[in-house]
Design a protein around this motif. Structure first.
Motif, PDB file in Angstrom:
ATOM      1  N   PRO A  40       0.810  -1.227   0.000  1.00  0.00           N
ATOM      2  CA  PRO A  40       0.000   0.000   0.000  1.00  0.00           C
ATOM      3  C   PRO A  40       0.838   1.269   0.000  1.00  0.00           C
ATOM      4  O   PRO A  40       0.410   2.301  -0.503  1.00  0.00           O
ATOM      5  CB  PRO A  40      -0.818  -0.106   1.294  1.00  0.00           C
ATOM      6  CG  PRO A  40      -0.806  -1.544   1.645  1.00  0.00           C
ATOM      7  CD  PRO A  40       0.444  -2.146   1.081  1.00  0.00           C
ATOM      8  N   GLU A  41       2.073   1.187   0.504  1.00  0.00           N
ATOM      9  CA  GLU A  41       2.922   2.385   0.523  1.00  0.00           C
ATOM     10  C   GLU A  41       3.555   2.689  -0.835  1.00  0.00           C
ATOM     11  O   GLU A  41       4.121   3.756  -1.037  1.00  0.00           O
ATOM     12  CB  GLU A  41       4.003   2.237   1.593  1.00  0.00           C
ATOM     13  CG  GLU A  41       3.461   2.686   2.934  1.00  0.00           C
ATOM     14  CD  GLU A  41       3.996   1.905   4.093  1.00  0.00           C
ATOM     15  OE1 GLU A  41       5.206   1.655   4.108  1.00  0.00           O
ATOM     16  OE2 GLU A  41       3.189   1.556   4.969  1.00  0.00           O
ATOM     17  N   LYS A  42       3.471   1.718  -1.761  1.00  0.00           N
ATOM     18  CA  LYS A  42       3.992   1.947  -3.120  1.00  0.00           C
ATOM     19  C   LYS A  42       2.846   2.019  -4.134  1.00  0.00           C
ATOM     20  O   LYS A  42       3.084   2.111  -5.338  1.00  0.00           O
ATOM     21  CB  LYS A  42       4.953   0.818  -3.519  1.00  0.00           C
ATOM     22  CG  LYS A  42       6.231   0.777  -2.684  1.00  0.00           C
ATOM     23  CD  LYS A  42       7.234  -0.205  -3.274  1.00  0.00           C
ATOM     24  CE  LYS A  42       8.528  -0.198  -2.476  1.00  0.00           C
ATOM     25  NZ  LYS A  42       9.595  -0.939  -3.165  1.00  0.00           N
ATOM     26  N   ASP A  43       1.619   1.963  -3.635  1.00  0.00           N
ATOM     27  CA  ASP A  43       0.431   1.851  -4.490  1.00  0.00           C
ATOM     28  C   ASP A  43       0.003   3.236  -4.988  1.00  0.00           C
ATOM     29  O   ASP A  43      -1.025   3.781  -4.566  1.00  0.00           O
ATOM     30  CB  ASP A  43      -0.689   1.190  -3.650  1.00  0.00           C
ATOM     31  CG  ASP A  43      -2.020   1.161  -4.356  1.00  0.00           C
ATOM     32  OD1 ASP A  43      -2.031   0.983  -5.592  1.00  0.00           O
ATOM     33  OD2 ASP A  43      -3.054   1.334  -3.663  1.00  0.00           O
ATOM     34  N   VAL A  44       0.791   3.801  -5.917  1.00  0.00           N
ATOM     35  CA  VAL A  44       0.556   5.189  -6.328  1.00  0.00           C
ATOM     36  C   VAL A  44      -0.677   5.358  -7.217  1.00  0.00           C
ATOM     37  O   VAL A  44      -1.098   6.483  -7.480  1.00  0.00           O
ATOM     38  CB  VAL A  44       1.817   5.789  -6.994  1.00  0.00           C
ATOM     39  CG1 VAL A  44       2.862   6.097  -5.939  1.00  0.00           C
ATOM     40  CG2 VAL A  44       2.405   4.859  -8.052  1.00  0.00           C
ATOM     41  N   ASP A  45      -1.288   4.254  -7.662  1.00  0.00           N
ATOM     42  CA  ASP A  45      -2.574   4.340  -8.367  1.00  0.00           C
ATOM     43  C   ASP A  45      -3.742   4.297  -7.370  1.00  0.00           C
ATOM     44  O   ASP A  45      -4.885   4.552  -7.742  1.00  0.00           O
ATOM     45  CB  ASP A  45      -2.718   3.170  -9.351  1.00  0.00           C
ATOM     46  CG  ASP A  45      -2.655   3.629 -10.800  1.00  0.00           C
ATOM     47  OD1 ASP A  45      -2.737   4.847 -11.045  1.00  0.00           O
ATOM     48  OD2 ASP A  45      -2.514   2.755 -11.684  1.00  0.00           O
ATOM     49  N   GLY A  46      -3.472   3.909  -6.125  1.00  0.00           N
ATOM     50  CA  GLY A  46      -4.514   3.908  -5.097  1.00  0.00           C
ATOM     51  C   GLY A  46      -5.602   2.870  -5.301  1.00  0.00           C
ATOM     52  O   GLY A  46      -6.737   3.064  -4.871  1.00  0.00           O
ATOM     53  N   PHE A  47      -5.279   1.749  -5.967  1.00  0.00           N
ATOM     54  CA  PHE A  47      -6.314   0.736  -6.236  1.00  0.00           C
ATOM     55  C   PHE A  47      -6.346  -0.383  -5.198  1.00  0.00           C
ATOM     56  O   PHE A  47      -7.213  -1.249  -5.228  1.00  0.00           O
ATOM     57  CB  PHE A  47      -6.107   0.106  -7.624  1.00  0.00           C
ATOM     58  CG  PHE A  47      -6.265   1.067  -8.776  1.00  0.00           C
ATOM     59  CD1 PHE A  47      -6.923   2.288  -8.624  1.00  0.00           C
ATOM     60  CD2 PHE A  47      -5.773   0.748 -10.037  1.00  0.00           C
ATOM     61  CE1 PHE A  47      -7.073   3.167  -9.691  1.00  0.00           C
ATOM     62  CE2 PHE A  47      -5.920   1.614 -11.114  1.00  0.00           C
ATOM     63  CZ  PHE A  47      -6.563   2.827 -10.937  1.00  0.00           C
ATOM     64  N   ASN A  48      -5.346  -0.395  -4.308  1.00  0.00           N
ATOM     65  CA  ASN A  48      -5.289  -1.418  -3.258  1.00  0.00           C
ATOM     66  C   ASN A  48      -6.432  -1.191  -2.269  1.00  0.00           C
ATOM     67  O   ASN A  48      -6.767  -0.047  -1.938  1.00  0.00           O
ATOM     68  CB  ASN A  48      -3.913  -1.287  -2.574  1.00  0.00           C
ATOM     69  CG  ASN A  48      -3.696  -2.290  -1.479  1.00  0.00           C
ATOM     70  OD1 ASN A  48      -4.364  -2.240  -0.466  1.00  0.00           O
ATOM     71  ND2 ASN A  48      -2.760  -3.187  -1.682  1.00  0.00           N
TER      72      ASN A  48
END
Ligand code: NAD
Length: 293
Positions: A114-122
Motif C-alpha cells: 500500500p505504501e507503493k500503491d501510487v494508483d490507489g487501487f489497493n
C-alpha cells in the motif's frame, strides 16, 4: 465559459515537482522512481504507459516500464509485484489496466505494498480514503480535485452529480467531493446505469462529473446555466481522416454544453493530463514518505 486547462496545470505541477527533485538531488539523494507494469499489447494502454514514463522523466524522476506478454500467468505477475515491493530503489509502481481476463485485477492490486500503491487501487488505500485518512487516492479523481483547486472553484455546499460508479473513477470521486475538506463539502449524487431520469439530477447540478464512457452522452439540455462540467470520458472513435485512424471523444457533447458552463474540461487536454499529474504527485508523496522528508 472558461476552459479547465489540464495541459497548463500539468505543466505547472511538473515544474513544481522537478524543482523538488533538483533540490533533493543537490542534497545528495537519489531521484524518485516510478515503475509501470504493462501486460499485453492493448494500444491505449501502451500510449498511457509511454506518456507516464515520458512525463516522469521530464520531472527528473527515474522511470521504467516492464512489459509482459498477454499470456503471462497471474502467479508470474504476482512474483514481479513481489520483486517491486522488495526493491528499495522503487518508490511507487502501477499495473496498467485493463489486464488480460485470466488475471484478477483486484488480486493483483491487493498484492501491491500500500505504501507503493501510487494508483490507489489497493483495498487498504480505498478503505483509508473512505474514512478520510491519509491515503493514495486514484489518480483520475485526485487530478479532478486538483484541477478544481487550481481554478479556485468553490465546492462548499454545491450540488455535485457524478455519473458513473466505477472503483477507479466515479465512486472515489463521489467520496472525495463529499469529504469535509476545502475542495470537498459538496452534496453529492452518484448516478449510474440504473439511475432513472438522470436528466432531473444533472439539471440540478452545480458541478457535473461525467465518467461513464459513452461518447457525447451529456447534451446541452441536461445542464443548467453556469454549471462546472468535468468530462472524464475517453473513447477512441474510428476516424479515417486521422493519421492514427481514430479520434478521442469525451462523454460530453462539448459544442452544446460549453456555452452554458462557467467552466468545462476539453477532451483531449483536460482530465487525462491531470491523471498523469496526480500520478507524479503520488510518486513524490511515496518517495517523501519513504525517506521521511
Ligand atoms: P466503467 O465502464 O468501469 O464504469 C462506467 C460507469 O458508468 C458504470 O458505473 C456505469 O454504471 C455507468 N454508466 C454506464 N452507462 C450509463 C448510463 N447510460 N447512465 C448513467 N451511468 C451509466 O468506466 P470507467 O473506468 O469509470 O471509465 C469511464 C470513462 O472514463 C471511460 O471513457 C474511460 O476511458 C474514461 N477514463 C478516463 C481517465 C482519464 O484519465 N481521463 C481515466 C479512467 C477512465
Amino acid at each position: 465559459m472558461e476552459l479547465l486547462d489540464g495541459k497548463k496545470i500539468l505543466g505547472e505541477i511538473k515544474l513544481e515537482l522537478s524543482q523538488k527533485v533538483q533540490n533533493y538531488i543537490q542534497k545528495g539523494r537519489r531521484a524518485p522512481c516510478l515503475v509501470a507494469v504493462l501486460v499485453g499489447d492493448d494500444g491505449a494502454s501502451q500510449t498511457y504507459v509511454a506518456s507516464k514514463e515520458r512525463n516522469s522523466i521530464e520531472c527528473g524522476f527515474t522511470s521504467r516500464a516492464l512489459r509482459f506478454d498477454a499470456s503471462m500467468t497471474e502467479d508470474a505477475l504476482l512474483l514481479e509485484i513481489e520483486k517491486l515491493n522488495a526493491d528499495p530503489e522503487v518508490d511507487g509502481f502501477i499495473v496498467q489496466s485493463p489486464l488480460p481476463k485470466h488475471i484478477s485485477a483486484q488480486r493483483v492490486f491487493d498484492a501491491i505494498n500500500p505504501e507503493k500503491d501510487v494508483d490507489g487501487f489497493n483495498t487498504i488505500n480505498s478503505g483509508r480514503l473512505m474514512k478520510g485518512m491519509n491515503s493514495f487516492v486514484p489518480a483520475t479523481p485526485l487530478g479532478i480535485v486538483e484541477l478544481l483547486k487550481r481554478y479556485n472553484i468553490d465546492t462548499q455546499g454545491k450540488h455535485c452529480v457524478v455519473i458513473g460508479r466505477s472503483d477507479i473513477v466515479g465512486r472515489p470521486m463521489s467520496i472525495l467531493m463529499s469529504l469535509p475538506s476545502q475542495f470537498g463539502n459538496a452534496t453529492v449524487t452518484l448516478c449510474h446505469s440504473k439511475t432513472k431520469d438522470l436528466k432531473q439530477f444533472t439539471l440540478q447540478a452545480d458541478i457535473i462529473i461525467a465518467a461513464l464512457g459513452k461518447p457525447e452522452f451529456l447534451t446541452g439540455d441536461m445542464v443548467k446555466d453556469g454549471a462546472v462540467v468535468v468530462d472524464v470520458g475517453i473513447t477512441r472513435i474510428d476516424d479515417n481522416t486521422k493519421k492514427s485512424g481514430f479520434r478521442l471523444s469525451g462523454d460530453v457533447k462539448f459544442d452544446e454544453v460549453a456555452p452554458k458552463c462557467s467552466f468545462i474540461t476539453p477532451v483531449p487536454g483536460g482530465v487525462g493530463l491531470m491523471t498523469i499529474a496526480s500520478l507524479l504527485q503520488n510518486t513524490m508523496k511515496a518517495y517523501e514518505a519513504k525517506n521521511n522528508l
